[in-house]
Write a protein that holds these residues in place. Structure first.
Motif, PDB file in Angstrom:
ATOM      1  N   GLU A 101     -14.966  -4.602   8.393  1.00  0.00           N
ATOM      2  CA  GLU A 101     -14.879  -5.982   7.917  1.00  0.00           C
ATOM      3  C   GLU A 101     -15.625  -6.112   6.595  1.00  0.00           C
ATOM      4  N   TRP A 141     -10.244 -15.996   2.605  1.00  0.00           N
ATOM      5  CA  TRP A 141     -10.603 -15.558   3.952  1.00  0.00           C
ATOM      6  C   TRP A 141     -11.791 -16.349   4.496  1.00  0.00           C
ATOM      7  N   ASN A 200      -8.678 -12.116   8.998  1.00  0.00           N
ATOM      8  CA  ASN A 200      -9.544 -10.947   8.971  1.00  0.00           C
ATOM      9  C   ASN A 200      -9.413 -10.263   7.618  1.00  0.00           C
TER      10      ASN A 200
END
Length: 148
Positions: free
Chosen positions: A7, A40, A47
């Motif tokens: 991430e 995002w 994601n």
């Protein structure tokens, strides 16, 4: 290829915004990765992932639910210019699609790309994506969908 995903966070976002595509591809990417990261952060159902080989970020992907029409979308997929043409994109796309399918109950994934990007069309078509006329097409965007 041992591709994995992390991430985007405070430790790697700068690495992500420094990824580059080939200059001739600039017309195919609607905006830089820093804009995608900002999008995002304002969409909690999305994601944003760095695509890695060893400790090197080689690409960026962003996916999630488009709340406008409740569809699962691959909003962004890019591989750094230094890693293009070596099979990394195909391997990474395979991993991203498997990840999306394993995390969600949707039976299709949507994406869009510039209609002149033959490489994108070939890559996505090789995974079973098919063109879909939505009425929202523009000079710089066509839509494809993968049903599974």
């Amino acid at each position: 290829m041992n591709i994995f995903f992390k991430e985007i966070d405070e430790n790697n976002w700068r690495e992500c915004i420094n990824l580059k595509i080939k200059q001739e591809q600039d017309v195919y990417l609607p905006h830089p990765n820093v804009v995608s990261i900002a999008e995002w952060k304002f969409n909690p159902n999305w994601n944003a992932l760095g695509i890695y080989i060893s400790n090197e970020m080689i690409g960026f992907a962003m996916y999630g639910v488009d709340i406008g029409d409740n569809t699962m979308c691959l909003f962004r997929f890019m591989i750094d210019e230094n890693y293009q043409g070596k099979g990394f994109g195909k391997c990474a796309l395979d991993g991203i699609l498997k990840k999306i399918k394993s995390e969600n109950d949707f039976n299709e994934i949507w994406l869009s790309f510039h209609p002149e990007s033959i490489v994108a069309e070939m890559l996505y078509s090789s995974f079973g994506f098919k063109p879909r006329i939505t009425g929202l097409e523009a000079d710089d965007e066509v839509f494809y969908v993968l049903k599974y």
